[in-house]
Design a protein around this motif. Structure first.
Motif, PDB file in Angstrom:
ATOM      1  N   SER A   1      28.319  -4.439 -16.528  1.00  0.00           N
ATOM      2  CA  SER A   1      28.265  -3.596 -18.149  1.00  0.00           C
ATOM      3  C   SER A   1      26.916  -3.864 -18.835  1.00  0.00           C
ATOM      4  N   TYR A   2      26.205  -4.288 -18.141  1.00  0.00           N
ATOM      5  CA  TYR A   2      24.674  -4.480 -18.866  1.00  0.00           C
ATOM      6  C   TYR A   2      23.740  -3.814 -18.068  1.00  0.00           C
ATOM      7  N   GLN A   3      22.735  -3.293 -18.611  1.00  0.00           N
ATOM      8  CA  GLN A   3      21.592  -2.509 -18.169  1.00  0.00           C
ATOM      9  C   GLN A   3      20.202  -2.445 -19.125  1.00  0.00           C
ATOM     10  N   GLY A   4      19.187  -2.396 -18.644  1.00  0.00           N
ATOM     11  CA  GLY A   4      18.116  -2.320 -19.429  1.00  0.00           C
ATOM     12  C   GLY A   4      17.136  -3.414 -19.361  1.00  0.00           C
ATOM     13  N   ASP A   5      16.341  -3.538 -20.254  1.00  0.00           N
ATOM     14  CA  ASP A   5      15.037  -4.264 -20.291  1.00  0.00           C
ATOM     15  C   ASP A   5      15.498  -5.788 -20.149  1.00  0.00           C
ATOM     16  N   MET A   6      16.625  -6.234 -20.763  1.00  0.00           N
ATOM     17  CA  MET A   6      16.976  -7.455 -20.927  1.00  0.00           C
ATOM     18  C   MET A   6      17.399  -7.956 -19.665  1.00  0.00           C
ATOM     19  N   LEU A   7      18.234  -7.031 -18.805  1.00  0.00           N
ATOM     20  CA  LEU A   7      18.668  -7.597 -17.575  1.00  0.00           C
ATOM     21  C   LEU A   7      17.723  -7.308 -16.717  1.00  0.00           C
ATOM     22  N   ASP A   8      16.638  -6.559 -16.650  1.00  0.00           N
ATOM     23  CA  ASP A   8      15.651  -6.490 -15.555  1.00  0.00           C
ATOM     24  C   ASP A   8      14.668  -7.755 -16.011  1.00  0.00           C
ATOM     25  N   TYR A   9      14.458  -7.888 -16.986  1.00  0.00           N
ATOM     26  CA  TYR A   9      13.315  -9.227 -17.276  1.00  0.00           C
ATOM     27  C   TYR A   9      14.148 -10.646 -16.766  1.00  0.00           C
TER      28      TYR A   9
ATOM     29  N   TYR B   1       7.624  -9.880  -4.193  1.00  0.00           N
ATOM     30  CA  TYR B   1       8.938  -9.719  -5.061  1.00  0.00           C
ATOM     31  C   TYR B   1       8.413  -8.460  -6.140  1.00  0.00           C
ATOM     32  N   LEU B   2       7.545  -8.907  -6.799  1.00  0.00           N
ATOM     33  CA  LEU B   2       7.003  -7.658  -7.762  1.00  0.00           C
ATOM     34  C   LEU B   2       7.147  -6.368  -7.115  1.00  0.00           C
ATOM     35  N   GLY B   3       6.542  -6.378  -5.758  1.00  0.00           N
ATOM     36  CA  GLY B   3       6.668  -5.214  -5.012  1.00  0.00           C
ATOM     37  C   GLY B   3       7.907  -4.516  -4.921  1.00  0.00           C
ATOM     38  N   LEU B   4       8.866  -5.344  -4.699  1.00  0.00           N
ATOM     39  CA  LEU B   4      10.172  -5.115  -4.329  1.00  0.00           C
ATOM     40  C   LEU B   4      10.736  -4.460  -5.717  1.00  0.00           C
ATOM     41  N   LEU B   5      10.474  -5.144  -6.665  1.00  0.00           N
ATOM     42  CA  LEU B   5      11.183  -4.756  -8.211  1.00  0.00           C
ATOM     43  C   LEU B   5      10.546  -3.218  -8.313  1.00  0.00           C
ATOM     44  N   ILE B   6       9.403  -2.763  -8.024  1.00  0.00           N
ATOM     45  CA  ILE B   6       9.044  -1.574  -8.243  1.00  0.00           C
ATOM     46  C   ILE B   6       9.544  -0.646  -7.596  1.00  0.00           C
TER      47      ILE B   6
ATOM     48  N   ARG C   1      12.700  -0.818  -6.646  1.00  0.00           N
ATOM     49  CA  ARG C   1      14.105  -0.715  -7.315  1.00  0.00           C
ATOM     50  C   ARG C   1      13.925  -0.229  -8.795  1.00  0.00           C
ATOM     51  N   ASP C   2      12.779   0.286  -9.091  1.00  0.00           N
ATOM     52  CA  ASP C   2      12.588   0.911 -10.249  1.00  0.00           C
ATOM     53  C   ASP C   2      12.763  -0.163 -11.570  1.00  0.00           C
ATOM     54  N   ILE C   3      12.266  -0.962 -11.435  1.00  0.00           N
ATOM     55  CA  ILE C   3      12.417  -2.227 -12.525  1.00  0.00           C
ATOM     56  C   ILE C   3      10.919  -2.399 -12.764  1.00  0.00           C
ATOM     57  N   PHE C   4      10.676  -2.243 -14.265  1.00  0.00           N
ATOM     58  CA  PHE C   4       9.583  -2.228 -14.866  1.00  0.00           C
ATOM     59  C   PHE C   4       8.353  -1.811 -14.228  1.00  0.00           C
ATOM     60  N   VAL C   5       8.538  -0.528 -13.758  1.00  0.00           N
ATOM     61  CA  VAL C   5       7.465   0.288 -13.130  1.00  0.00           C
ATOM     62  C   VAL C   5       6.347   0.272 -13.975  1.00  0.00           C
ATOM     63  N   ASP C   6       6.266   0.795 -14.972  1.00  0.00           N
ATOM     64  CA  ASP C   6       5.211   0.739 -15.769  1.00  0.00           C
ATOM     65  C   ASP C   6       4.329  -0.434 -16.176  1.00  0.00           C
ATOM     66  N   LEU C   7       4.905  -1.605 -16.233  1.00  0.00           N
ATOM     67  CA  LEU C   7       4.447  -2.575 -16.496  1.00  0.00           C
ATOM     68  C   LEU C   7       3.817  -3.309 -15.225  1.00  0.00           C
ATOM     69  N   LEU C   8       4.594  -3.369 -14.016  1.00  0.00           N
ATOM     70  CA  LEU C   8       4.208  -3.895 -13.000  1.00  0.00           C
ATOM     71  C   LEU C   8       3.250  -3.208 -12.209  1.00  0.00           C
ATOM     72  N   THR C   9       2.936  -2.131 -12.619  1.00  0.00           N
ATOM     73  CA  THR C   9       1.727  -1.265 -12.122  1.00  0.00           C
ATOM     74  C   THR C   9       0.604  -1.240 -12.989  1.00  0.00           C
ATOM     75  N   ASP C  10       0.661  -1.940 -14.132  1.00  0.00           N
ATOM     76  CA  ASP C  10      -0.582  -1.946 -15.091  1.00  0.00           C
ATOM     77  C   ASP C  10      -1.161  -3.337 -14.802  1.00  0.00           C
ATOM     78  N   LYS C  11      -2.396  -3.230 -14.388  1.00  0.00           N
ATOM     79  CA  LYS C  11      -3.094  -4.281 -13.997  1.00  0.00           C
ATOM     80  C   LYS C  11      -3.254  -5.491 -15.211  1.00  0.00           C
ATOM     81  N   GLU C  12      -3.547  -4.869 -16.356  1.00  0.00           N
ATOM     82  CA  GLU C  12      -3.775  -5.864 -17.497  1.00  0.00           C
ATOM     83  C   GLU C  12      -2.611  -6.561 -17.787  1.00  0.00           C
ATOM     84  N   VAL C  13      -1.297  -6.157 -17.639  1.00  0.00           N
ATOM     85  CA  VAL C  13      -0.132  -6.646 -17.859  1.00  0.00           C
ATOM     86  C   VAL C  13       0.090  -7.533 -16.740  1.00  0.00           C
ATOM     87  N   CYS C  14      -0.475  -7.294 -15.554  1.00  0.00           N
ATOM     88  CA  CYS C  14      -0.048  -8.127 -14.398  1.00  0.00           C
ATOM     89  C   CYS C  14      -1.023  -9.376 -14.639  1.00  0.00           C
TER      90      CYS C  14
END
Length: 302
Positions: free
Chosen positions: A155-163, A197-202, A204-217
């Motif tokens: 029943s949970y979805q969104g950034d909190m679960l993804d984090y 693992y980070l590539g796997l998350l991408i 699975r459509d999890i934090f795509v914008d963040l995990l593909t941003d070099k500064e964030v990574c």
């Protein structure tokens, strides 16, 4: 939650000196304080967040004199939240529900029987709303290998679960990579590093914008082992330079070449010897000695 106006209000409480809490902000007269607790469940969180919010509310008062004036000082409504992440060996150590509350009054000392009638309710309370996304080792392994999440997360979805999935997975991979004897951590069949693992998350459509941003990574590198840093930074630079090479020599070939170049640049930045870089390229990419040497002569900056 959609607020008309959001103001970031990080708090530096006495407990941690100059260290800020994870996140706090004011929106529509509500003061949200949100923190993360990893691994071990801490029963003292209500008191810790009480100090956070007290310091935060005090910061909203323009002048100390106002507190002693006849005019009422109005404060935003405090709301306290905690995200619990971590891994447990057995399901018995997990709560029955993801969301539950913990209270400051749970930690009050007990009083003698004759005083209980007069002290039925404490005069000071702090309630923390907990979202507990801890997982067992088996649950984490199932998620990494098959994408299967625990039923209680349904029943949970969104950034909190993804984090939570991101943090728990990174912890699992790091511990599995240590290969300690009698370790309960089994390396998943489909990944062998945090970078994988980070590539796997991408995917699975999890934090795509963040995990593909070099500064964030780059900001998350402190959590990685040295090998993970090399792999991840090498792949990031490789993707960028591989795109350039791909325009001229073919996309696939360019990506592969770019990964090698990224590794070379990363090794040099970290001060790793030339010979070590050559050996890594030969072993990781199946490159022969002549090709590896040619790459290094071209891209190793003297």
């Amino acid at each position: 939650m959609e607020g008309k106006e959001i103001t970031v209000a990080n708090v530096r409480p006495v407990l941690f000196g100059n260290r800020e809490n994870d996140l706090s902000f004011v929106t529509d007269a509500i003061f949200y304080v949100m923190t993360e607790n990893q691994a071990t469940v801490c029963p003292n969180v209500p008191y810790r967040l009480l100090e956070y919010i007290t310091s935060g509310l005090r910061s909203t008062v323009d002048s100390e004199k106002l507190l002693y004036s006849k005019k009422r000082v109005c404060f935003p409504i405090p709301k306290l939240y905690m995200l619990q992440t971590g891994l447990e060996s057995t399901a018995e150590k997990l709560p029955e529900k993801v969301q539950y509350d913990i209270r400051l009054s749970d930690s009050y000392m007990t009083v003698e029987e004759q005083y209980k009638s007069a002290l039925t309710e404490p005069d000071l309370e702090a309630v923390v709303h907990v979202y507990d996304f801890r997982m067992t080792l088996k649950e984490m392994l199932d998620y990494i290998e098959s994408g299967i999440q625990p039923e209680r997360f349904a029943s949970y979805q969104g950034d909190m679960l993804d984090y939570a999935l991101t943090a728990n997975g990174i912890t699992y991979i790091q511990r599995a990579a240590k290969k300690e004897k009698q370790s309960p951590y089994v390396m998943p069949a489909n990944v062998s590093s945090v970078a994988d693992y980070l590539g796997l998350l991408i995917k699975r459509d999890i934090f795509v914008d963040l995990l593909t941003d070099k500064e964030v990574c780059d900001m998350t590198m402190a959590q990685f082992s040295r090998d993970d840093i090399l792999l991840y930074q090498g792949r990031e630079e490789g993707r960028e330079e591989g795109r350039e090479e791909g325009r001229e020599e073919g996309r696939e070939e360019g990506r592969e070449e770019g990964k090698k170049i990224g590794v070379i640049h990363t090794y040099q930045k970290l001060g790793i010897p030339y010979e070590t870089a050559r050996q890594y390229i030969m072993e990781e990419f199946g490159t022969n000695a002549e090709e590896a040497e040619k790459l290094l002569r071209t891209y190793w900056k003297v």
